[in-house]
Design a protein around this motif. Structure first.
Motif, PDB file in Angstrom:
ATOM      1  N   MET A   1       0.846  -1.197   0.000  1.00 56.90           N
ATOM      2  CA  MET A   1       0.000   0.000   0.000  1.00 56.90           C
ATOM      3  C   MET A   1       0.882   1.249   0.000  1.00 56.90           C
ATOM      4  O   MET A   1       1.820   1.345   0.789  1.00 56.90           O
ATOM      5  N   THR A   2       0.600   2.199  -0.875  1.00 52.26           N
ATOM      6  CA  THR A   2       1.346   3.443  -0.912  1.00 52.26           C
ATOM      7  C   THR A   2       0.995   4.284   0.304  1.00 52.26           C
ATOM      8  O   THR A   2      -0.175   4.509   0.596  1.00 52.26           O
ATOM      9  N   ARG A   3       2.016   4.737   1.010  1.00 50.33           N
ATOM     10  CA  ARG A   3       1.794   5.584   2.174  1.00 50.33           C
ATOM     11  C   ARG A   3       2.041   7.036   1.789  1.00 50.33           C
ATOM     12  O   ARG A   3       3.053   7.357   1.178  1.00 50.33           O
ATOM     13  N   ILE A   4       1.123   7.881   2.151  1.00 43.51           N
ATOM     14  CA  ILE A   4       1.310   9.310   1.913  1.00 43.51           C
ATOM     15  C   ILE A   4       1.954   9.935   3.145  1.00 43.51           C
ATOM     16  O   ILE A   4       1.812   9.440   4.260  1.00 43.51           O
ATOM     17  N   HIS A   5       2.686  11.024   2.897  1.00 43.14           N
ATOM     18  CA  HIS A   5       3.283  11.748   4.013  1.00 43.14           C
ATOM     19  C   HIS A   5       2.252  12.705   4.609  1.00 43.14           C
ATOM     20  O   HIS A   5       1.491  13.346   3.880  1.00 43.14           O
ATOM     21  N   VAL A   6       2.232  12.782   5.925  1.00 39.16           N
ATOM     22  CA  VAL A   6       1.336  13.688   6.634  1.00 39.16           C
ATOM     23  C   VAL A   6       2.154  14.486   7.641  1.00 39.16           C
ATOM     24  O   VAL A   6       2.829  13.906   8.497  1.00 39.16           O
ATOM     25  N   THR A   7       2.134  15.812   7.520  1.00 40.99           N
ATOM     26  CA  THR A   7       2.761  16.683   8.512  1.00 40.99           C
ATOM     27  C   THR A   7       1.784  16.858   9.671  1.00 40.99           C
ATOM     28  O   THR A   7       0.607  17.163   9.452  1.00 40.99           O
ATOM     29  N   ARG A   8       2.267  16.685  10.887  1.00 37.24           N
ATOM     30  CA  ARG A   8       1.389  16.764  12.053  1.00 37.24           C
ATOM     31  C   ARG A   8       1.861  17.882  12.978  1.00 37.24           C
ATOM     32  O   ARG A   8       3.022  17.906  13.389  1.00 37.24           O
ATOM     33  N   TRP A   9       0.954  18.786  13.293  1.00 33.47           N
ATOM     34  CA  TRP A   9       1.215  19.873  14.240  1.00 33.47           C
ATOM     35  C   TRP A   9       0.220  19.757  15.381  1.00 33.47           C
ATOM     36  O   TRP A   9      -0.999  19.737  15.155  1.00 33.47           O
ATOM     37  N   ASP A  10       0.713  19.674  16.593  1.00 32.41           N
ATOM     38  CA  ASP A  10      -0.167  19.470  17.738  1.00 32.41           C
ATOM     39  C   ASP A  10       0.397  20.187  18.956  1.00 32.41           C
ATOM     40  O   ASP A  10       1.459  19.829  19.446  1.00 32.41           O
ATOM     41  N   GLY A  11      -0.316  21.202  19.408  1.00 34.85           N
ATOM     42  CA  GLY A  11       0.055  21.885  20.646  1.00 34.85           C
ATOM     43  C   GLY A  11      -0.857  21.529  21.790  1.00 34.85           C
ATOM     44  O   GLY A  11      -0.899  22.241  22.804  1.00 34.85           O
ATOM     45  N   THR A  12      -1.596  20.426  21.636  1.00 40.37           N
ATOM     46  CA  THR A  12      -2.605  20.051  22.641  1.00 40.37           C
ATOM     47  C   THR A  12      -2.191  18.860  23.484  1.00 40.37           C
ATOM     48  O   THR A  12      -3.010  18.352  24.250  1.00 40.37           O
ATOM     49  N   ASN A  13      -0.938  18.392  23.307  1.00 38.68           N
ATOM     50  CA  ASN A  13      -0.488  17.192  24.021  1.00 38.68           C
ATOM     51  C   ASN A  13      -1.374  15.983  23.732  1.00 38.68           C
ATOM     52  O   ASN A  13      -1.664  15.173  24.609  1.00 38.68           O
ATOM     53  N   GLY A  14      -1.818  15.911  22.468  1.00 37.61           N
ATOM     54  CA  GLY A  14      -2.606  14.754  22.061  1.00 37.61           C
ATOM     55  C   GLY A  14      -4.034  14.757  22.548  1.00 37.61           C
ATOM     56  O   GLY A  14      -4.710  13.726  22.483  1.00 37.61           O
ATOM     57  N   GLN A  15      -4.523  15.909  22.990  1.00 35.73           N
ATOM     58  CA  GLN A  15      -5.871  15.957  23.566  1.00 35.73           C
ATOM     59  C   GLN A  15      -6.891  16.675  22.677  1.00 35.73           C
ATOM     60  O   GLN A  15      -8.091  16.579  22.927  1.00 35.73           O
ATOM     61  N   GLY A  16      -6.435  17.396  21.659  1.00 30.93           N
ATOM     62  CA  GLY A  16      -7.361  18.190  20.853  1.00 30.93           C
ATOM     63  C   GLY A  16      -8.037  17.385  19.767  1.00 30.93           C
ATOM     64  O   GLY A  16      -7.578  16.301  19.383  1.00 30.93           O
ATOM     65  N   PRO A  17      -9.136  17.884  19.243  1.00 31.41           N
ATOM     66  CA  PRO A  17      -9.794  17.239  18.098  1.00 31.41           C
ATOM     67  C   PRO A  17      -8.873  17.224  16.876  1.00 31.41           C
ATOM     68  O   PRO A  17      -8.014  18.088  16.714  1.00 31.41           O
ATOM     69  N   HIS A  18      -9.068  16.240  16.013  1.00 32.30           N
ATOM     70  CA  HIS A  18      -8.282  16.123  14.792  1.00 32.30           C
ATOM     71  C   HIS A  18      -8.830  17.055  13.711  1.00 32.30           C
ATOM     72  O   HIS A  18     -10.051  17.245  13.590  1.00 32.30           O
ATOM     73  N   ALA A  19      -7.921  17.597  12.880  1.00 32.58           N
ATOM     74  CA  ALA A  19      -8.303  18.370  11.694  1.00 32.58           C
ATOM     75  C   ALA A  19      -7.374  17.977  10.559  1.00 32.58           C
ATOM     76  O   ALA A  19      -6.147  18.047  10.694  1.00 32.58           O
ATOM     77  N   VAL A  20      -7.940  17.542   9.444  1.00 34.23           N
ATOM     78  CA  VAL A  20      -7.193  17.047   8.289  1.00 34.23           C
ATOM     79  C   VAL A  20      -7.316  18.057   7.153  1.00 34.23           C
ATOM     80  O   VAL A  20      -8.430  18.493   6.818  1.00 34.23           O
ATOM     81  N   PHE A  21      -6.170  18.407   6.561  1.00 28.11           N
ATOM     82  CA  PHE A  21      -6.123  19.400   5.490  1.00 28.11           C
ATOM     83  C   PHE A  21      -5.655  18.740   4.193  1.00 28.11           C
ATOM     84  O   PHE A  21      -4.655  18.015   4.185  1.00 28.11           O
ATOM     85  N   VAL A  22      -6.345  19.048   3.078  1.00 23.32           N
ATOM     86  CA  VAL A  22      -6.021  18.478   1.768  1.00 23.32           C
ATOM     87  C   VAL A  22      -5.764  19.628   0.794  1.00 23.32           C
ATOM     88  O   VAL A  22      -6.630  20.468   0.565  1.00 23.32           O
ATOM     89  N   HIS A  23      -4.563  19.639   0.196  1.00 24.83           N
ATOM     90  CA  HIS A  23      -4.098  20.789  -0.574  1.00 24.83           C
ATOM     91  C   HIS A  23      -4.536  20.752  -2.043  1.00 24.83           C
ATOM     92  O   HIS A  23      -5.012  19.748  -2.570  1.00 24.83           O
ATOM     93  N   ASN A  24      -4.276  21.860  -2.705  1.00 27.48           N
ATOM     94  CA  ASN A  24      -4.588  22.075  -4.120  1.00 27.48           C
ATOM     95  C   ASN A  24      -3.383  21.659  -4.982  1.00 27.48           C
ATOM     96  O   ASN A  24      -2.470  20.974  -4.525  1.00 27.48           O
TER      97      ASN A  24
END
Length: 271
Positions: A1-24
């Motif tokens: 399976m091809t794996r895509i790269h995902v940049t992850r930014w988290d200042g919530t110590n793993g406690q915040g809701p997830h938000a996924v961004f898909v570019h143009n």
């Protein structure tokens, strides 16, 4: 399976809701020119996942880029987020810009149970809005040219210059990463071939936000050929999906007006 790269930014110590961004096109997830670098402040309350679509950024190439494959990749990412420590099964906020908006719509339509909200920044959802006269005229115009028929002599640098300076915009620095993104964009399956089912999005229990520029200061060729169809799409989708529509100055809302867009996203996600 091809794996895509995902940049992850988290200042919530793993406690915040997830938000996924898909570019143009011409970009990648964390790009500061056309991507979502300016949305990094949102990481103070949310766990941000910035996708590099296949052939863009740090993701492997896959021949011809295809919105259907990209939508599958996004669904797999959404499915895996519950495995991240702190996952609570409540889904992720999903954001897409341009062609990434089409991909986000396709992914959300396939698995609405994995989505918490949908935000579309100038989505290139032309076939969904085909009944709008401005969009219909654009579709007639592109139908006259066969996709993928660029002469082999056209290089990514040529294409980048024509797509920017050719319509009155400054050409970005042709770095290797930018030229790789342009090369992928040149081969990308035309977004006007996408068939986007609106019913699953219309009946979903989560809200939709559509963000669009006003395009007043855009170069005239860019506004006429790109801006007007995108504004028509935003108008159509706002009505069709009973979505909130936010208009901000400029033609690249999340990079030119990041404070306004980030504020709107924060309020939308917290509502």
């Amino acid at each position: 399976m091809t794996r895509i790269h995902v940049t992850r930014w988290d200042g919530t110590n793993g406690q915040g809701p997830h938000a996924v961004f898909v570019h143009n096109i011409f970009t990648w997830g964390s790009d500061d020119l056309y991507g979502f670098a300016a949305q990094r402040p949102l990481a103070d309350g949310f766990r941000l996942h910035l996708v590099d679509r296949r052939g863009y950024g740090r993701s492997a190439g896959a021949g011809r880029s295809d919105f259907e494959t990209d939508a599958d990749d996004v669904v797999r990412l959404l499915e895996g987020l519950d495995a991240v420590p702190g996952g609570d099964g409540s889904g992720a906020h999903l954001v897409g810009h341009g062609n990434g908006g089409v991909i986000a719509m396709l992914a959300a339509g396939r698995r609405p149970d994995l989505v918490r909200s949908l935000a579309l920044i100038q989505p290139s959802a032309f076939t969904a809005a085909a009944e709008h006269p401005v969009v219909a005229a654009m579709l007639d115009r592109v139908a006259a040219s066969a996709p993928g028929d660029l002469p082999e002599s056209v290089t990514p640098l040529d294409f980048l210059r024509a797509s920017t300076e050719g319509i009155g915009l400054p050409m970005p620095e042709p770095t290797p990463g930018r030229l790789r993104a342009v090369a992928t964009s040149m081969r990308e399956r035309p977004v006007w071939e996408a068939r986007i089912p609106l019913d699953p999005l219309r009946s979903a229990p989560w809200p939709t936000l559509v963000v669009c520029g006003t395009w007043e200061e855009a170069p005239e060729p860019y506004r006429a050929y790109v801006g007007e169809p995108l504004m028509a799409c935003a108008e159509f989708l706002g009505d069709a999906l009973d979505a909130r529509v936010l208009r901000v100055p400029g033609y690249y809302p999340h990079t030119q007006q990041p404070d306004a867009v980030n504020r709107a996203l924060r309020q939308f996600w917290n509502s």
